[in-house]
Design a protein around this motif. Structure first.
Motif, PDB file in Angstrom:
ATOM      1  N   GLU A  38     -11.543  55.747  48.264  1.00 51.68           N
ATOM      2  CA  GLU A  38     -11.251  56.544  48.999  1.00 51.68           C
ATOM      3  C   GLU A  38     -11.087  56.113  50.532  1.00 51.68           C
ATOM      4  OE1 GLU A  38     -14.310  60.527  49.080  1.00 51.68           O
ATOM      5  OE2 GLU A  38     -15.127  58.649  47.672  1.00 51.68           O
ATOM      6  N   LEU A  39     -11.489  55.045  50.708  1.00 46.99           N
ATOM      7  CA  LEU A  39     -11.155  54.093  52.099  1.00 46.99           C
ATOM      8  C   LEU A  39      -9.408  54.060  51.956  1.00 46.99           C
ATOM      9  CD1 LEU A  39     -14.183  51.766  52.951  1.00 46.99           C
ATOM     10  CD2 LEU A  39     -13.012  53.799  54.511  1.00 46.99           C
ATOM     11  N   LYS A  40      -9.476  53.304  50.855  1.00 45.82           N
ATOM     12  CA  LYS A  40      -8.326  52.715  50.633  1.00 45.82           C
ATOM     13  C   LYS A  40      -7.120  53.794  51.034  1.00 45.82           C
ATOM     14  CE  LYS A  40      -9.110  48.696  48.206  1.00 45.82           C
ATOM     15  NZ  LYS A  40      -8.953  48.469  46.466  1.00 45.82           N
ATOM     16  N   ALA A  41      -7.316  55.301  50.282  1.00 46.94           N
ATOM     17  CA  ALA A  41      -6.275  56.137  50.129  1.00 46.94           C
ATOM     18  C   ALA A  41      -6.256  56.961  51.734  1.00 46.94           C
ATOM     19  CB  ALA A  41      -6.759  58.002  49.310  1.00 46.94           C
ATOM     20  N   ASN A  42      -7.588  56.909  52.544  1.00 46.69           N
ATOM     21  CA  ASN A  42      -7.641  57.315  53.651  1.00 46.69           C
ATOM     22  C   ASN A  42      -6.945  56.259  54.940  1.00 46.69           C
ATOM     23  OD1 ASN A  42      -8.684  56.965  56.717  1.00 46.69           O
ATOM     24  ND2 ASN A  42      -9.808  58.690  56.208  1.00 46.69           N
ATOM     25  N   GLN A  43      -6.917  54.645  54.453  1.00 48.26           N
ATOM     26  CA  GLN A  43      -6.115  54.136  55.590  1.00 48.26           C
ATOM     27  C   GLN A  43      -4.476  54.162  54.439  1.00 48.26           C
ATOM     28  OE1 GLN A  43      -7.957  50.339  54.154  1.00 48.26           O
ATOM     29  NE2 GLN A  43      -9.782  50.959  55.610  1.00 48.26           N
ATOM     30  N   GLU A  44      -4.241  54.144  54.078  1.00 51.09           N
ATOM     31  CA  GLU A  44      -2.983  54.650  53.240  1.00 51.09           C
ATOM     32  C   GLU A  44      -2.296  56.533  54.109  1.00 51.09           C
ATOM     33  OE1 GLU A  44       0.974  53.871  52.076  1.00 51.09           O
ATOM     34  OE2 GLU A  44      -0.885  52.614  51.058  1.00 51.09           O
ATOM     35  N   ASP A  45      -3.354  56.908  53.445  1.00 54.30           N
ATOM     36  CA  ASP A  45      -3.335  58.328  55.289  1.00 54.30           C
ATOM     37  C   ASP A  45      -2.646  58.170  56.277  1.00 54.30           C
ATOM     38  OD1 ASP A  45      -2.550  59.571  52.332  1.00 54.30           O
ATOM     39  OD2 ASP A  45      -4.720  60.187  52.930  1.00 54.30           O
ATOM     40  N   GLN A  46      -3.395  57.588  56.991  1.00 54.78           N
ATOM     41  CA  GLN A  46      -2.955  57.588  58.213  1.00 54.78           C
ATOM     42  C   GLN A  46      -1.932  56.562  58.335  1.00 54.78           C
ATOM     43  OE1 GLN A  46      -6.327  56.651  60.751  1.00 54.78           O
ATOM     44  NE2 GLN A  46      -7.930  56.528  59.584  1.00 54.78           N
ATOM     45  N   ARG A  47      -1.165  55.476  57.412  1.00 49.04           N
ATOM     46  CA  ARG A  47      -0.661  54.810  57.615  1.00 49.04           C
ATOM     47  C   ARG A  47       0.732  55.946  58.030  1.00 49.04           C
ATOM     48  NH1 ARG A  47      -3.024  50.881  55.176  1.00 49.04           N
ATOM     49  NH2 ARG A  47      -2.804  51.328  53.587  1.00 49.04           N
ATOM     50  N   ASN A  48       0.435  56.324  56.947  1.00 50.97           N
ATOM     51  CA  ASN A  48       2.112  57.831  56.652  1.00 50.97           C
ATOM     52  C   ASN A  48       2.185  58.411  57.740  1.00 50.97           C
ATOM     53  OD1 ASN A  48       2.761  56.501  54.611  1.00 50.97           O
ATOM     54  ND2 ASN A  48       1.194  57.774  53.117  1.00 50.97           N
TER      55      ASN A  48
ATOM     56  N   LYS B 286      -8.627  62.494  60.265  1.00 51.26           N
ATOM     57  CA  LYS B 286      -9.126  60.838  59.474  1.00 51.26           C
ATOM     58  C   LYS B 286      -9.061  60.149  59.720  1.00 51.26           C
ATOM     59  CE  LYS B 286      -6.254  62.673  55.683  1.00 51.26           C
ATOM     60  NZ  LYS B 286      -6.545  62.222  53.934  1.00 51.26           N
ATOM     61  N   GLN B 287      -9.450  60.047  61.091  1.00 51.78           N
ATOM     62  CA  GLN B 287     -10.220  58.916  61.864  1.00 51.78           C
ATOM     63  C   GLN B 287     -11.792  59.200  61.660  1.00 51.78           C
ATOM     64  OE1 GLN B 287      -8.488  58.612  65.453  1.00 51.78           O
ATOM     65  NE2 GLN B 287      -6.774  57.867  64.916  1.00 51.78           N
ATOM     66  N   ASP B 288     -12.235  60.772  61.718  1.00 50.48           N
ATOM     67  CA  ASP B 288     -13.167  60.575  61.526  1.00 50.48           C
ATOM     68  C   ASP B 288     -13.961  60.343  60.397  1.00 50.48           C
ATOM     69  OD1 ASP B 288     -14.283  61.705  63.319  1.00 50.48           O
ATOM     70  OD2 ASP B 288     -13.471  63.799  63.152  1.00 50.48           O
ATOM     71  N   GLY B 289     -13.179  60.732  59.030  1.00 50.93           N
ATOM     72  CA  GLY B 289     -13.420  60.924  57.485  1.00 50.93           C
ATOM     73  C   GLY B 289     -13.222  59.454  57.570  1.00 50.93           C
TER      74      GLY B 289
END
Length: 363
Positions: free
Chosen positions: A66-76, A161-164
């Motif tokens: 989930e962390l990886k997915a969150n970080q990828e979402d933030q990058r996008n 996303k940052q809160d998540g």
């Protein structure tokens, strides 16, 4: 008289020695039995410790995904944010030029043009130009507004996303603490277990009991497989081409002596704890549970009598009945089953009998 009595004295001594030897054997057997009984009780404790570790490790693995997915979402999102900001800046500049242009050409007096009866063609061209200019400006303003709205949404999404991400990091820290505590508890149980099985005889009997448990588990898996035959085509055509089940150093132990007359039926792959264990080929999970001596085990049916076995795992990622693809993660490398370091125990079996995995894997 003395000569006649001597054989009887020797016979008496031999009888006494035999009785003493039998008593020693009995005591040794009782000692081994006592060690095995204590080991059996401790195996129960070890199982509970390792199942708790598996639960924590699986949850931690899920959180990390989930962390990886969150970080990828933030990058996008940040990439899109940058694109929109750049676009808005260009549109703002274009709009400003259009407004300046409209202002510069805005000295036309339509009433004067009509009263003076200026050229109809010229008048029509001017009107058309203004209509085109206004339409272009209107479209640009609409697009500008839409981009502004999208940027606002992206900014809000980034905050969420940052809160998540922070929540995920907090959860990860708590799960890591649970995992560490479980590992500490396991080490204490393992130390007691190793102390309980002191003699070679007890160790051999323990290994034989573990092997018997494995045979029973595989036999049960085969029985269930026979009830629901699969369409998988086996491994016969893939000798030397199968995927490695884990990344690490291979210990080619198959067939070598383990203890007494007990021999290795598979290989060991020394790997990093928590790294992926993957299916060597597609198949169906027949067994996914804790097994004495082998820890958390997954058995996959590949069809036509071929099975692969993966032991000593930290956590299992699939349940019995799941279909898996070649290379799909099925478990996490661990040291369950009483191992002192993280590794994968791996076997390939054909119609229940173990075959040398090194001849089948693409090493």
């Amino acid at each position: 008289m003395f000569v006649c009595l001597l054989p009887f004295q020797v016979l008496g001594q031999s009888k006494e020695e035999l009785q003493a030897l039998q008593q020693q054997i009995k005591q040794k057997q009782q000692q081994v039995a006592k060690q095995l009984a204590k080991a059996k009780a401790l195996q129960g404790e070890l199982k509970q410790s390792e199942l708790k570790i598996a639960s924590a490790a699986k949850a931690l693995n899920s959180t990390e995904q989930e962390l990886k997915a969150n970080q990828e979402d933030q990058r996008n999102l940040k990439k899109r944010q940058s694109e929109i900001q750049s676009k808005l800046a260009k549109q703002q500049e274009t709009l400003a030029k259009q407004i300046r242009s409209a202002f510069m050409t805005g000295n036309y007096d339509y009433a004067k043009m009509l009263l003076n009866q200026e050229s109809a063609a010229k008048f029509e061209r001017t009107i058309t130009y203004y209509q085109y200019l206004n339409k272009a400006r209107s479209e640009l303003i609409d697009e500008f507004r839409m981009l502004g709205e999208e940027l606002t949404e992206i900014n809000l999404s980034l905050i969420v996303k940052q809160d998540g991400l922070q929540n995920l990091l907090d959860r990860q820290q708590a799960q890591q603490a649970t995992l560490t505590q479980g590992l500490r508890s396991r080490e204490q149980t393992l130390s007691k277990l190793q102390s309980a099985i002191e003699s070679d005889a007890a160790k051999i009997e323990e290994l034989q009991a573990n092997e018997q448990n494995l045979r029973k588990a595989i036999a049960e898996a085969e029985r269930l497989a026979a009830l629901k035959p699969t369409t998988f085509d086996g491994l016969a055509k893939l000798k030397g081409q199968l995927l490695m089940p884990a990344d690490g150093r291979v210990r080619k132990l198959f067939g070598t002596k383990r203890q007494g007359q007990v021999r290795w039926k598979g290989i060991i792959v020394d790997a990093n704890a928590g790294s992926n264990v993957v299916a060597i080929h597609h198949g169906k999970v027949l067994y996914a549970d804790w097994l004495r001596g082998f820890g958390l085990v997954t058995v996959i049916d590949h069809g036509n009598g071929y099975m692969s076995l993966y032991g000593h795992n930290q956590a299992l990622l699939h349940q019995s009945g799941d279909t898996v693809s070649a290379g799909e993660p099925i478990a996490l490398v661990g040291q369950s089953g009483g191992q002192s370091s993280p590794n994968l125990y791996f076997e390939i079996r054909y119609k229940g009998d173990p075959v040398n995995p090194t001849q089948w894997l693409k090493l």
